[in-house]
Design a protein around this motif. Structure first.
Motif, short mmCIF file in Angstrom:
data_model
loop_
_atom_site.label_atom_id
_atom_site.label_comp_id
_atom_site.label_asym_id
_atom_site.label_seq_id
_atom_site.Cartn_x
_atom_site.Cartn_y
_atom_site.Cartn_z
N GLU A 315 -49.27 -35.68 -44.11
CA GLU A 315 -48.54 -35.63 -42.75
C GLU A 315 -47.42 -35.65 -42.97
N TYR A 318 -46.26 -32.18 -44.22
CA TYR A 318 -46.88 -31.24 -43.27
C TYR A 318 -45.54 -31.11 -42.39
N SER A 319 -45.25 -32.47 -41.82
CA SER A 319 -44.10 -32.32 -40.91
C SER A 319 -42.92 -31.60 -41.40
N SER A 320 -42.52 -31.77 -42.67
CA SER A 320 -41.44 -31.32 -43.25
C SER A 320 -41.67 -29.64 -43.11
N GLN A 322 -43.25 -27.83 -41.14
CA GLN A 322 -43.15 -27.35 -39.56
C GLN A 322 -41.93 -27.88 -39.09
N ILE A 324 -40.87 -30.43 -38.00
CA ILE A 324 -40.98 -31.50 -36.87
C ILE A 324 -41.06 -32.92 -37.30
N SER A 325 -40.61 -33.81 -36.54
CA SER A 325 -40.22 -35.24 -36.74
C SER A 325 -41.81 -35.72 -36.91
N CYS A 326 -41.97 -36.56 -38.15
CA CYS A 326 -43.23 -36.93 -38.53
C CYS A 326 -43.84 -38.09 -37.80
#
Ligand code: ATP
Ligand code: MG
Length: 402
Positions: A315, A318-320, A322, A324-326
């Motif tokens: 995750e 993934y967040s990096s 996308q 977005i903040s994880c």
């Protein structure tokens, strides 16, 4: 004033001095002391020969005696003590042909890699700094002691060390040293993979990791790292996605992802770096989870199969990707709600199932157990023996009819 790790070692210096030799703190510990960073272990350099040290200290180990290093045990502490030495002729670009023990501190400091690493400190905290290491630290600069082409020509690993220190200290690399990285990077061919891996992993954990990976790319050094020769673009993407909350596993997973490796290629690539098998397996697992995550969000079954730790790892990457903040709250929530966290918590065994069904073992058993496990995880049946038994007979009737 000097801090604790040094204070504890002062008696070691005193004993050597009382025997008529010189002894100093040297290397990374002096650098980190000036920087105000935490000091892990103190290195000591001395004019005494290893044999002379053994007469002073009763408990020693010959950890690197051929290079003049012994490990001294003293009141619960242990200290690597190295005899002042000079190094001559590096015909293989990595190891000196000959090491000579000498009695001069300055000459010993001169053979060290960077000016910030070429200082010594005596037991009273006085700094001996013949190559302006303090100035370099003030300017946050990494510069070789002497001509960089020569120094990298002697030992090509120093090039990777330069970039690793850039990352760890968020320093910049002095101009001529920087130019030399590009000019001499081909010499990295002579360096053992294991040593490259150590430096690369340290670099990946530093605060200046993005800039450092970029520099590997821009200088051409990347071409001499395992499996990265033809992948300048992927490495660029990798550096731009690296974030400070990444641990090593996440960095490797991101690298593998950006390289676009297929499942069967991942292991080959990581083997080239000579990583331990258990680490290769973990990176591989988390990489697969990342690919799944890019297709679908987490649910109970996926979190169960992944395990909490690996799911969180995936995750984070993934967040990096996308941007977005994880948040790992969702994964943790799903994991908390799982009726069982592991197959061994299932309240039935293969023996139970065989006796209920009155059948000998066979491939059918594994399939049924998997079905039970899935149904318990998704909450279709509680994790209680009797209830599972009833559920199973209903399930069998149903599947028998189909
Ligand atoms: P760290 O904080 O990572 O331990 P360090 O500077 O102490 O950093 P070490 O590898 O422990 O690095 O080495 C101790 C010292 O030995 C260095 O500070 C440097 O003076 C010298 N040294 C280490 N490796 C080399 C090398 N390849 N060439 C020249 N000098 C070296
Ligand atoms: Mg060290």
């Amino acid at each position: 004033m000097i801090g604790d790790p040094f204070k504890q070692a002062v008696p070691v210096l005193e004993l050597i001095e009382n025997a008529g030799f010189e002894a100093y703190f040297v290397g990374g510990s002096v650098r980190d002391h000036i920087l105000g960073r935490e000091i892990s272990d103190v290195d000591i350099a001395t004019s005494a020969l290893p044999e002379e040290l053994k007469e002073i200290f009763p408990k020693t180990n010959d950890v690197g005696i051929e290079h003049g290093t012994i490990l001294v045990h003293y009141y619960g502490g242990h200290y690597e003590i190295t005899t002042f030495r000079s190094e001559e002729n590096y015909s293989d670009f990595r190891r000196p042909d000959k090491v000579s023990f000498i009695r001069s501190l300055k000459e010993d400091l001169q053979r060290r890699d960077f000016t910030m690493n070429a200082m010594a400190m005596d037991k009273d905290g006085n700094i001996i700094d013949p190559f302006a290491g303090k100035e370099a630290i003030k300017n946050k600069q990494i510069a070789t002691v002497g001509n960089p082409d020569e120094r990298f020509g002697e030992d090509a690993l120093r090039m990777l060390r330069a970039v690793r220190f850039q990352s760890q200290l968020s320093f910049s690399i002095e101009k001529s040293t920087l130019e030399s990285l590009a000019a001499q990077c081909h010499l990295l061919e002579n360096i053992a993979v294991e040593r490259k891996t150590v430096e690369f992993e340290k670099l990946l954990m530093g605060t200046g990791r993005r800039e450092a990976v970029q520099l590997l790319s821009e200088s051409g050094m990347i071409r001499f790292l395992p499996g990265l020769k033809e992948h300048a673009d992927a490495v660029k993407r990798f550096s731009s996605q690296l974030t400070e909350n990444f641990e090593l596993i996440e960095s490797w997973v991101l690298l593998v992802f950006e390289l676009g490796l297929k499942d069967n290629e991942v292991e080959d690539f990581l083997r080239q770096w000579k990583l331990p098998v258990s680490k290769i397996k973990r990176i591989n697992r988390v990489h697969s989870l990342l690919l799944n995550r890019l297709e679908k969000d987490w649910d109970m079954e996926r979190v169960y199969k992944a395990g909490l730790e690996d799911a969180i790892c995936a995750e984070i990457v993934y967040s990096s990707l996308q941007k977005i903040s994880c948040s790992t709250d969702k994964i943790k929530g799903l994991h908390d709600r799982l009726p069982i966290k592991h197959r061994k918590e299932l309240n039935v065994t293969g023996n139970d199932v065989m006796s209920w069904m009155d059948k000998p073992p066979g491939p059918w058993l594994r399939l049924i157990l998997e079905e039970i496990e899935r149904s318990v995880i998704t909450g279709a049946v509680p994790n209680e023996k009797e209830k599972i038994k009833k559920w199973l007979s209903a399930f069998n009737q149903k599947s028998g009819k189909n």
